[in-house]
Design a protein around this motif. Structure first.
Motif, PDB file in Angstrom:
ATOM      1  N   PRO A  42      31.561  -7.129  27.051  1.00 12.07           N
ATOM      2  CA  PRO A  42      32.664  -6.212  27.346  1.00 12.07           C
ATOM      3  C   PRO A  42      34.032  -6.850  27.131  1.00 12.07           C
ATOM      4  O   PRO A  42      34.977  -6.169  26.713  1.00 12.07           O
ATOM      5  CB  PRO A  42      32.439  -5.844  28.814  1.00 12.07           C
ATOM      6  N   GLU A  43      34.146  -8.142  27.408  1.00 10.53           N
ATOM      7  CA  GLU A  43      35.430  -8.828  27.232  1.00 10.53           C
ATOM      8  C   GLU A  43      35.826  -8.874  25.755  1.00 10.53           C
ATOM      9  O   GLU A  43      36.996  -8.665  25.407  1.00 10.53           O
ATOM     10  CB  GLU A  43      35.334 -10.242  27.799  1.00 10.53           C
ATOM     11  N   VAL A  44      34.850  -9.140  24.890  1.00  9.07           N
ATOM     12  CA  VAL A  44      35.133  -9.149  23.445  1.00  9.07           C
ATOM     13  C   VAL A  44      35.467  -7.751  22.960  1.00  9.07           C
ATOM     14  O   VAL A  44      36.392  -7.560  22.155  1.00  9.07           O
ATOM     15  CB  VAL A  44      33.933  -9.732  22.674  1.00  9.07           C
ATOM     16  N   VAL A  45      34.744  -6.771  23.452  1.00 10.54           N
ATOM     17  CA  VAL A  45      35.023  -5.382  23.071  1.00 10.54           C
ATOM     18  C   VAL A  45      36.450  -5.003  23.450  1.00 10.54           C
ATOM     19  O   VAL A  45      37.191  -4.420  22.654  1.00 10.54           O
ATOM     20  CB  VAL A  45      34.008  -4.426  23.739  1.00 10.54           C
ATOM     21  N   ALA A  46      36.853  -5.341  24.668  1.00  9.91           N
ATOM     22  CA  ALA A  46      38.210  -5.011  25.118  1.00  9.91           C
ATOM     23  C   ALA A  46      39.253  -5.726  24.263  1.00  9.91           C
ATOM     24  O   ALA A  46      40.296  -5.147  23.924  1.00  9.91           O
ATOM     25  CB  ALA A  46      38.363  -5.384  26.589  1.00  9.91           C
ATOM     26  N   GLU A  47      38.999  -6.978  23.905  1.00  5.44           N
ATOM     27  CA  GLU A  47      39.942  -7.735  23.073  1.00  5.44           C
ATOM     28  C   GLU A  47      40.117  -7.085  21.709  1.00  5.44           C
ATOM     29  O   GLU A  47      41.244  -6.877  21.248  1.00  5.44           O
ATOM     30  CB  GLU A  47      39.441  -9.168  22.904  1.00  5.44           C
ATOM     31  N   LEU A  48      39.024  -6.755  21.066  1.00  4.54           N
ATOM     32  CA  LEU A  48      39.102  -6.134  19.744  1.00  4.54           C
ATOM     33  C   LEU A  48      39.685  -4.729  19.818  1.00  4.54           C
ATOM     34  O   LEU A  48      40.464  -4.319  18.951  1.00  4.54           O
ATOM     35  CB  LEU A  48      37.710  -6.088  19.116  1.00  4.54           C
ATOM     36  N   ALA A  49      39.317  -3.986  20.864  1.00  5.25           N
ATOM     37  CA  ALA A  49      39.825  -2.623  21.010  1.00  5.25           C
ATOM     38  C   ALA A  49      41.342  -2.619  21.143  1.00  5.25           C
ATOM     39  O   ALA A  49      42.010  -1.656  20.730  1.00  5.25           O
ATOM     40  CB  ALA A  49      39.180  -1.954  22.222  1.00  5.25           C
ATOM     41  N   GLU A  82      29.832  -2.617   8.293  1.00  5.94           N
ATOM     42  CA  GLU A  82      30.090  -2.800   9.719  1.00  5.94           C
ATOM     43  C   GLU A  82      31.503  -3.324   9.966  1.00  5.94           C
ATOM     44  O   GLU A  82      32.008  -4.170   9.238  1.00  5.94           O
ATOM     45  CB  GLU A  82      29.071  -3.775  10.314  1.00  5.94           C
ATOM     46  N   ARG A  83      32.139  -2.798  11.003  1.00  4.39           N
ATOM     47  CA  ARG A  83      33.450  -3.264  11.446  1.00  4.39           C
ATOM     48  C   ARG A  83      33.279  -4.223  12.630  1.00  4.39           C
ATOM     49  O   ARG A  83      32.284  -4.149  13.357  1.00  4.39           O
ATOM     50  CB  ARG A  83      34.311  -2.069  11.884  1.00  4.39           C
ATOM     51  N   PRO A  84      34.242  -5.100  12.852  1.00  5.06           N
ATOM     52  CA  PRO A  84      34.135  -6.025  13.990  1.00  5.06           C
ATOM     53  C   PRO A  84      33.925  -5.323  15.326  1.00  5.06           C
ATOM     54  O   PRO A  84      33.105  -5.775  16.142  1.00  5.06           O
ATOM     55  CB  PRO A  84      35.473  -6.775  13.948  1.00  5.06           C
ATOM     56  N   LEU A  85      34.656  -4.248  15.573  1.00  6.25           N
ATOM     57  CA  LEU A  85      34.524  -3.569  16.856  1.00  6.25           C
ATOM     58  C   LEU A  85      33.139  -2.949  17.008  1.00  6.25           C
ATOM     59  O   LEU A  85      32.563  -2.936  18.101  1.00  6.25           O
ATOM     60  CB  LEU A  85      35.605  -2.495  17.009  1.00  6.25           C
ATOM     61  N   HIS A  86      32.588  -2.430  15.922  1.00  5.82           N
ATOM     62  CA  HIS A  86      31.234  -1.885  15.971  1.00  5.82           C
ATOM     63  C   HIS A  86      30.222  -2.978  16.298  1.00  5.82           C
ATOM     64  O   HIS A  86      29.306  -2.784  17.115  1.00  5.82           O
ATOM     65  CB  HIS A  86      30.872  -1.217  14.643  1.00  5.82           C
ATOM     66  N   ALA A  87      30.378  -4.146  15.643  1.00  2.00           N
ATOM     67  CA  ALA A  87      29.454  -5.248  15.889  1.00  2.00           C
ATOM     68  C   ALA A  87      29.511  -5.681  17.350  1.00  2.00           C
ATOM     69  O   ALA A  87      28.472  -5.910  17.994  1.00  2.00           O
ATOM     70  CB  ALA A  87      29.789  -6.421  14.974  1.00  2.00           C
ATOM     71  N   ALA A  88      30.711  -5.808  17.880  1.00  2.39           N
ATOM     72  CA  ALA A  88      30.865  -6.223  19.275  1.00  2.39           C
ATOM     73  C   ALA A  88      30.323  -5.175  20.235  1.00  2.39           C
ATOM     74  O   ALA A  88      29.703  -5.509  21.253  1.00  2.39           O
ATOM     75  CB  ALA A  88      32.338  -6.507  19.571  1.00  2.39           C
ATOM     76  N   ALA A  89      30.557  -3.905  19.931  1.00  5.57           N
ATOM     77  CA  ALA A  89      30.094  -2.838  20.806  1.00  5.57           C
ATOM     78  C   ALA A  89      28.577  -2.828  20.927  1.00  5.57           C
ATOM     79  O   ALA A  89      28.025  -2.551  21.992  1.00  5.57           O
ATOM     80  CB  ALA A  89      30.587  -1.491  20.288  1.00  5.57           C
ATOM     81  N   ALA A 134      30.518   0.359  26.504  1.00  3.36           N
ATOM     82  CA  ALA A 134      30.969   1.732  26.343  1.00  3.36           C
ATOM     83  C   ALA A 134      32.162   2.024  27.261  1.00  3.36           C
ATOM     84  O   ALA A 134      33.157   2.639  26.840  1.00  3.36           O
ATOM     85  CB  ALA A 134      29.821   2.692  26.637  1.00  3.36           C
ATOM     86  N   LEU A 135      32.092   1.583  28.496  1.00  3.70           N
ATOM     87  CA  LEU A 135      33.187   1.831  29.434  1.00  3.70           C
ATOM     88  C   LEU A 135      34.450   1.072  29.032  1.00  3.70           C
ATOM     89  O   LEU A 135      35.568   1.571  29.221  1.00  3.70           O
ATOM     90  CB  LEU A 135      32.756   1.439  30.842  1.00  3.70           C
ATOM     91  N   ALA A 136      34.277  -0.115  28.450  1.00  2.00           N
ATOM     92  CA  ALA A 136      35.437  -0.872  27.968  1.00  2.00           C
ATOM     93  C   ALA A 136      36.131  -0.124  26.832  1.00  2.00           C
ATOM     94  O   ALA A 136      37.364  -0.111  26.739  1.00  2.00           O
ATOM     95  CB  ALA A 136      35.006  -2.257  27.504  1.00  2.00           C
ATOM     96  N   LEU A 137      35.350   0.531  25.987  1.00  2.00           N
ATOM     97  CA  LEU A 137      35.923   1.303  24.889  1.00  2.00           C
ATOM     98  C   LEU A 137      36.621   2.558  25.394  1.00  2.00           C
ATOM     99  O   LEU A 137      37.694   2.924  24.904  1.00  2.00           O
ATOM    100  CB  LEU A 137      34.820   1.678  23.893  1.00  2.00           C
ATOM    101  N   VAL A 138      36.029   3.218  26.372  1.00  2.00           N
ATOM    102  CA  VAL A 138      36.680   4.399  26.951  1.00  2.00           C
ATOM    103  C   VAL A 138      37.993   4.011  27.618  1.00  2.00           C
ATOM    104  O   VAL A 138      39.001   4.721  27.503  1.00  2.00           O
ATOM    105  CB  VAL A 138      35.729   5.083  27.959  1.00  2.00           C
ATOM    106  N   ALA A 139      38.004   2.876  28.277  1.00  2.00           N
ATOM    107  CA  ALA A 139      39.238   2.397  28.911  1.00  2.00           C
ATOM    108  C   ALA A 139      40.319   2.131  27.871  1.00  2.00           C
ATOM    109  O   ALA A 139      41.518   2.236  28.167  1.00  2.00           O
ATOM    110  CB  ALA A 139      38.964   1.136  29.713  1.00  2.00           C
ATOM    111  N   ALA A 140      39.898   1.817  26.638  1.00  2.00           N
ATOM    112  CA  ALA A 140      40.851   1.559  25.556  1.00  2.00           C
ATOM    113  C   ALA A 140      41.217   2.816  24.787  1.00  2.00           C
ATOM    114  O   ALA A 140      41.977   2.749  23.818  1.00  2.00           O
ATOM    115  CB  ALA A 140      40.269   0.527  24.590  1.00  2.00           C
TER     116      ALA A 140
END
Length: 320
Positions: free
Chosen positions: A53-60, A41-48, A88-94
């Motif tokens: 969403p804030e953590v996802v955006a930070e890691l992304a 597992e990667r950090p971004l996967h774990a957060a996703a 999911a939307l935070a990741l798409v934004a990134a």
């Protein structure tokens, strides 16, 4: 916290990915945003899958590749599978791609069409497959089946969902014999005695039959599953009160999967497209997963709680 611990993800718990300050502190201390949570597992996967969403955006914003794959899937795919639309939307934004091919044809965008937020990535781009008629029917059936089995609260039972054969044929295959009502009642005074374990339930269900035991594991033992699955497929499960649901799948007398966690949401890059959809639709619904896997269509939980008949299994080793 030691200096070493502060610079990696080793002490991060399941809920830590919800806290932006904790994640930023780790990153600022030198934790790698690209790897290091677990081998798989990667950090971004774990957060996703379980973070905010804030953590996802930070890691992304810190990873080398927002669409890096781990075990055949991107972080965006994990967010969709875990029903985390805001992540999911935070990741798409990134910059994550919802339509990137993966997981037996289930891109994140296509998988979302089978979930509770089918409009998450609209407008639908040209050139990408929508759900087939069979997949759309499977989504509809999942809603019906989960509702039909709602209310199962007990554990300690076992079941074998068998496609395409009747309860009478299942009983014949197992050489099960009739048992008197008084004898059954007497055995049920102590259902954990060896004698009671020989009594097992049989019920006809649209699409096949259910073999079950309300008080023990016998219905999903290897020999029972092997015999029942000859020429067909059977999904078995023991709702172990100590260790959780223990599942198995047999096809034509051969074990295909053993010691699985039905309804647990664990997917593999080796899973077929049909199996990935099945696991997605029935996360948290172990019994419904087994019925659906065998293409059975019960109308209520009575098949589990009140079998049509109880019969006695012959004495033999049901584990080998």
């Amino acid at each position: 916290m030691t200096a070493k611990e502060s610079a990696d993800w080793s002490d991060f718990g399941w809920n830590s990915w919800e806290h932006l300050a904790l994640v930023r502190a780790k990153l600022d201390a030198g934790a790698d945003p690209n790897e290091g949570v677990y081998i798989f597992e990667r950090p971004l996967h774990a957060a996703a899958e379980r973070g905010s969403p804030e953590v996802v955006a930070e890691l992304a914003g810190r990873v080398d590749d927002v669409d890096a794959e781990c075990e055949g899937r991107t972080a965006l795919w994990g967010a969709v599978f875990s029903d985390r639309p805001e992540n999911a939307l935070a990741l798409v934004a990134a910059g994550a791609d919802p339509w990137r091919p993966m997981m037996a044809g289930w891109s994140p965008g296509r998988l979302s069409l089978a979930g509770p937020t089918p409009g998450l990535f609209f407008p639908f781009p040209p050139g990408h497959a929508r759900l087939t008629e069979a997949e759309t029917a499977a989504v509809t059936e999942a809603d019906r089946l989960i509702g039909a089995l709602d209310g199962i609260v007990n554990d300690g039972f076992s079941l074998a969902c068998v496609r395409g054969i009747s309860a009478a044929e299942a009983a014949q295959r197992l050489a099960a014999t009739p048992v008197g009502e008084e004898e059954l009642e007497e055995a049920m005074e102590d259902p954990f005695e060896e004698e009671a374990m020989q009594f097992i339930g049989f019920t006809d269900v649209p699409g096949g039959c259910l073999v079950s035991q309300q008080w023990g594991y016998m219905a999903s033992t290897p020999v029972v599953m092997q015999v029942l699955s000859a020429g067909t497929v059977a999904y078995g499960m023991y709702a172990n009160p100590k260790s959780g649901n223990q599942g198995c799948v047999y096809r034509d007398g051969e074990v295909m999967e053993w010691d699985t966690h039905p309804g647990g949401g664990s997917v593999s890059g080796d899973d077929s497209a049909q199996e990935i959809l099945l696991k997605y639709l029935y996360v948290g619904h172990a019994e419904a997963y087994c019925f659906a896997g065998a293409d059975l269509r019960p109308t209520s939980a009575r098949a589990i709680s009140g079998p049509d008949m109880h019969l006695r299994l012959p004495e033999r080793d049901y584990w080998h």
